[in-house]
Motif scaffolding. Sequence first.
Motif, PDB file in Angstrom:
ATOM      1  N   VAL A 119       0.835  -1.202   0.000  1.00 54.80           N
ATOM      2  CA  VAL A 119       0.000   0.000   0.000  1.00 54.80           C
ATOM      3  C   VAL A 119       0.868   1.251   0.000  1.00 54.80           C
ATOM      4  CG1 VAL A 119      -1.681   1.339   1.320  1.00 54.80           C
ATOM      5  CG2 VAL A 119      -1.937  -1.145   1.128  1.00 54.80           C
ATOM      6  N   TYR A 120       1.892   1.250   0.829  1.00 59.86           N
ATOM      7  CA  TYR A 120       2.720   2.442   0.949  1.00 59.86           C
ATOM      8  C   TYR A 120       3.587   2.648  -0.286  1.00 59.86           C
ATOM      9  CZ  TYR A 120       4.877   6.208   3.527  1.00 59.86           C
ATOM     10  OH  TYR A 120       5.294   7.458   3.927  1.00 59.86           O
ATOM     11  N   LEU A 121       4.127   1.581  -0.856  1.00 55.61           N
ATOM     12  CA  LEU A 121       4.910   1.713  -2.085  1.00 55.61           C
ATOM     13  C   LEU A 121       4.040   2.190  -3.241  1.00 55.61           C
ATOM     14  CD1 LEU A 121       7.274  -1.414  -2.055  1.00 55.61           C
ATOM     15  CD2 LEU A 121       7.927   0.979  -1.752  1.00 55.61           C
ATOM     16  N   SER A 122       2.807   1.722  -3.286  1.00 55.27           N
ATOM     17  CA  SER A 122       1.889   2.161  -4.344  1.00 55.27           C
ATOM     18  C   SER A 122       1.575   3.644  -4.192  1.00 55.27           C
ATOM     19  CB  SER A 122       0.596   1.339  -4.295  1.00 55.27           C
ATOM     20  OG  SER A 122       0.860  -0.032  -4.524  1.00 55.27           O
ATOM     21  N   PHE A 123       1.376   4.078  -2.960  1.00 50.65           N
ATOM     22  CA  PHE A 123       1.144   5.507  -2.710  1.00 50.65           C
ATOM     23  C   PHE A 123       2.360   6.323  -3.127  1.00 50.65           C
ATOM     24  CE2 PHE A 123       1.739   9.130   0.180  1.00 50.65           C
ATOM     25  CZ  PHE A 123       0.598   9.861  -0.107  1.00 50.65           C
ATOM     26  N   PHE A 124       3.549   5.838  -2.776  1.00 45.79           N
ATOM     27  CA  PHE A 124       4.788   6.521  -3.146  1.00 45.79           C
ATOM     28  C   PHE A 124       4.908   6.642  -4.661  1.00 45.79           C
ATOM     29  CE2 PHE A 124       9.186   6.001  -4.596  1.00 45.79           C
ATOM     30  CZ  PHE A 124       9.792   7.110  -4.024  1.00 45.79           C
ATOM     31  N   GLY A 125       4.699   5.537  -5.379  1.00 47.23           N
ATOM     32  CA  GLY A 125       4.806   5.562  -6.829  1.00 47.23           C
ATOM     33  C   GLY A 125       3.774   6.476  -7.464  1.00 47.23           C
ATOM     34  N   PHE A 126       2.548   6.459  -6.934  1.00 45.26           N
ATOM     35  CA  PHE A 126       1.483   7.279  -7.504  1.00 45.26           C
ATOM     36  C   PHE A 126       1.793   8.763  -7.340  1.00 45.26           C
ATOM     37  CE2 PHE A 126      -2.485   9.463  -7.856  1.00 45.26           C
ATOM     38  CZ  PHE A 126      -3.219   8.737  -8.774  1.00 45.26           C
ATOM     39  N   VAL A 127       2.128   9.187  -6.145  1.00 38.52           N
ATOM     40  CA  VAL A 127       2.362  10.608  -5.892  1.00 38.52           C
ATOM     41  C   VAL A 127       3.610  11.095  -6.619  1.00 38.52           C
ATOM     42  CG1 VAL A 127       2.842  12.319  -4.103  1.00 38.52           C
ATOM     43  CG2 VAL A 127       1.171  10.518  -3.681  1.00 38.52           C
ATOM     44  N   ILE A 204       8.237 -14.306  -1.330  1.00 39.54           N
ATOM     45  CA  ILE A 204       8.970 -13.656  -2.417  1.00 39.54           C
ATOM     46  C   ILE A 204       8.028 -13.273  -3.552  1.00 39.54           C
ATOM     47  CG2 ILE A 204      10.684 -14.036  -4.233  1.00 39.54           C
ATOM     48  CD1 ILE A 204      12.256 -15.721  -2.199  1.00 39.54           C
ATOM     49  N   THR A 205       7.138 -14.184  -3.931  1.00 38.92           N
ATOM     50  CA  THR A 205       6.202 -13.867  -5.012  1.00 38.92           C
ATOM     51  C   THR A 205       5.249 -12.743  -4.612  1.00 38.92           C
ATOM     52  OG1 THR A 205       4.750 -15.669  -4.256  1.00 38.92           O
ATOM     53  CG2 THR A 205       6.299 -16.157  -6.037  1.00 38.92           C
ATOM     54  N   MET A 206       4.882 -12.702  -3.346  1.00 40.71           N
ATOM     55  CA  MET A 206       4.025 -11.619  -2.881  1.00 40.71           C
ATOM     56  C   MET A 206       4.761 -10.282  -2.955  1.00 40.71           C
ATOM     57  SD  MET A 206       2.081 -11.218   0.795  1.00 40.71           S
ATOM     58  CE  MET A 206       0.959  -9.850   1.077  1.00 40.71           C
ATOM     59  N   CYS A 207       6.026 -10.280  -2.588  1.00 40.30           N
ATOM     60  CA  CYS A 207       6.824  -9.055  -2.672  1.00 40.30           C
ATOM     61  C   CYS A 207       7.003  -8.604  -4.113  1.00 40.30           C
ATOM     62  CB  CYS A 207       8.182  -9.268  -2.017  1.00 40.30           C
ATOM     63  SG  CYS A 207       8.130  -9.430  -0.218  1.00 40.30           S
ATOM     64  N   VAL A 208       7.180  -9.557  -5.024  1.00 40.43           N
ATOM     65  CA  VAL A 208       7.290  -9.223  -6.448  1.00 40.43           C
ATOM     66  C   VAL A 208       5.998  -8.592  -6.937  1.00 40.43           C
ATOM     67  CG1 VAL A 208       7.524 -10.187  -8.761  1.00 40.43           C
ATOM     68  CG2 VAL A 208       9.047 -10.956  -6.938  1.00 40.43           C
ATOM     69  N   ARG A 209       4.864  -9.143  -6.507  1.00 37.47           N
ATOM     70  CA  ARG A 209       3.576  -8.547  -6.898  1.00 37.47           C
ATOM     71  C   ARG A 209       3.432  -7.153  -6.297  1.00 37.47           C
ATOM     72  NH1 ARG A 209       1.799 -13.717  -5.460  1.00 37.47           N
ATOM     73  NH2 ARG A 209       0.770 -12.921  -3.593  1.00 37.47           N
ATOM     74  N   GLY A 210       3.975  -6.948  -5.110  1.00 42.75           N
ATOM     75  CA  GLY A 210       3.936  -5.625  -4.507  1.00 42.75           C
ATOM     76  C   GLY A 210       4.717  -4.611  -5.316  1.00 42.75           C
ATOM     77  N   VAL A 211       5.892  -5.007  -5.790  1.00 43.03           N
ATOM     78  CA  VAL A 211       6.683  -4.123  -6.642  1.00 43.03           C
ATOM     79  C   VAL A 211       5.918  -3.833  -7.935  1.00 43.03           C
ATOM     80  CG1 VAL A 211       8.818  -3.903  -7.976  1.00 43.03           C
ATOM     81  CG2 VAL A 211       8.887  -4.886  -5.675  1.00 43.03           C
ATOM     82  N   ALA A 212       5.298  -4.865  -8.508  1.00 42.05           N
ATOM     83  CA  ALA A 212       4.510  -4.679  -9.726  1.00 42.05           C
ATOM     84  C   ALA A 212       3.342  -3.724  -9.485  1.00 42.05           C
ATOM     85  CB  ALA A 212       3.987  -6.024 -10.225  1.00 42.05           C
ATOM     86  N   MET A 213       2.732  -3.820  -8.305  1.00 47.54           N
ATOM     87  CA  MET A 213       1.618  -2.928  -7.981  1.00 47.54           C
ATOM     88  C   MET A 213       2.081  -1.474  -7.908  1.00 47.54           C
ATOM     89  SD  MET A 213      -1.611  -2.657  -7.351  1.00 47.54           S
ATOM     90  CE  MET A 213      -2.242  -4.230  -6.811  1.00 47.54           C
ATOM     91  N   SER A 214       3.261  -1.238  -7.330  1.00 47.54           N
ATOM     92  CA  SER A 214       3.780   0.130  -7.248  1.00 47.54           C
ATOM     93  C   SER A 214       4.091   0.674  -8.636  1.00 47.54           C
ATOM     94  CB  SER A 214       5.030   0.169  -6.366  1.00 47.54           C
ATOM     95  OG  SER A 214       6.101  -0.534  -6.960  1.00 47.54           O
ATOM     96  N   ILE A 215       4.577  -0.183  -9.530  1.00 46.29           N
ATOM     97  CA  ILE A 215       4.841   0.239 -10.906  1.00 46.29           C
ATOM     98  C   ILE A 215       3.531   0.597 -11.607  1.00 46.29           C
ATOM     99  CG2 ILE A 215       5.727  -0.512 -13.145  1.00 46.29           C
ATOM    100  CD1 ILE A 215       7.652  -2.348 -11.608  1.00 46.29           C
ATOM    101  N   ALA A 216       2.506  -0.240 -11.409  1.00 48.98           N
ATOM    102  CA  ALA A 216       1.204   0.033 -12.013  1.00 48.98           C
ATOM    103  C   ALA A 216       0.614   1.332 -11.477  1.00 48.98           C
ATOM    104  CB  ALA A 216       0.249  -1.127 -11.736  1.00 48.98           C
ATOM    105  N   ALA A 217       0.763   1.569 -10.180  1.00 51.85           N
ATOM    106  CA  ALA A 217       0.254   2.810  -9.583  1.00 51.85           C
ATOM    107  C   ALA A 217       0.956   4.018 -10.182  1.00 51.85           C
ATOM    108  CB  ALA A 217       0.456   2.774  -8.067  1.00 51.85           C
ATOM    109  N   ALA A 218       2.271   3.914 -10.377  1.00 53.00           N
ATOM    110  CA  ALA A 218       3.019   5.014 -10.977  1.00 53.00           C
ATOM    111  C   ALA A 218       2.571   5.247 -12.420  1.00 53.00           C
ATOM    112  CB  ALA A 218       4.515   4.709 -10.920  1.00 53.00           C
ATOM    113  N   GLY A 219       2.370   4.161 -13.171  1.00 53.19           N
ATOM    114  CA  GLY A 219       1.919   4.305 -14.550  1.00 53.19           C
ATOM    115  C   GLY A 219       0.549   4.950 -14.649  1.00 53.19           C
TER     116      GLY A 219
END
Length: 322
Positions: A119-127, A204-219
Amino acid sequence: MNLFRAELSRLLARRFSHIMLIGMVAVFGITVATVLASSQKPTAQTWADAESAATSQRSSLLQWQANCERAKDSGEAEAQAFPEDCRTRDPNEIEAEDFLWGVFVFTHEIRGLAVFLVVYLSFFGFVLAASFVGAEMGSGGITNLLLWRPQRSAVLGAKLAAVLTCVTAFAAAFTVLYVGTFYLIAVGAGWVGEAPPAFWSDLITMCVRGVAMSIAAAGCAFALATLARHTAAALGIVVGYFLIWEAGARIVFEIVGALPYDPYFLSSYLAAFVNGDLRYWQGYDGSGDLVITQVTGGIVVTALTAALITAAFANFRRRDLA
């Protein structure tokens, strides 16, 4: 000069980027301090109490299973109060570490902490993404840049590539730091717990999905800020969606009794993508389960991000920037 490197340098030099980084570190420090303050290394007495609680729980479960099987074998009326399968849980799965109160158990807590991280990484990427392109659009800086490099798609693409590169690198590095720190806390001031290979693979796979979510939020943020031409507008669209639809519409669905309504909300697909298959409806007889799968959640996230970015590029190529 390489356009991508120029945009990357500008993004890293922005004061707002530094403020966001400091904010991430500050929240991380608060989280770590809170966990440290509420955890202690388990003592012999702590283990004895935990084992006693686990034994009591196993006995209760065995008694319940015996009552369930006896009621079903005899055809008693109260058999309807029990589920179809009396062996819903193996008593041997109940372990003493499940009852280590006041102890940070890594294998029990890290999944919830990882969700918070996503959640926090997605917020960071979005803003970060919204502010980067939104400031350029609002101030007219991108118009000046086009005078030097009159290739709209190339200019916008370089900005998008710079944002996604930074978000990806930061999210990956921060995730490793985050998980590693809590593992060390468990080693020094808590308990690691049983961690078989399957546990690490899932984490590990959950963390990878988290990174992917932050990328999607930034996009998505980049696209919304490009379309709306302001950082505040991009943030307003998201806040408005969650307030009006995710909050307000859920209340309306509850009032009119239109259940289940989970498939109509984006948050359901986000949760399924990050945290695994989401079971949102189950009949009273245990049948008729409805599930939003992790794959479906990933498809929705990918499709939404791709659609917004495509719309942003198409709009940017043809509209007047003056």
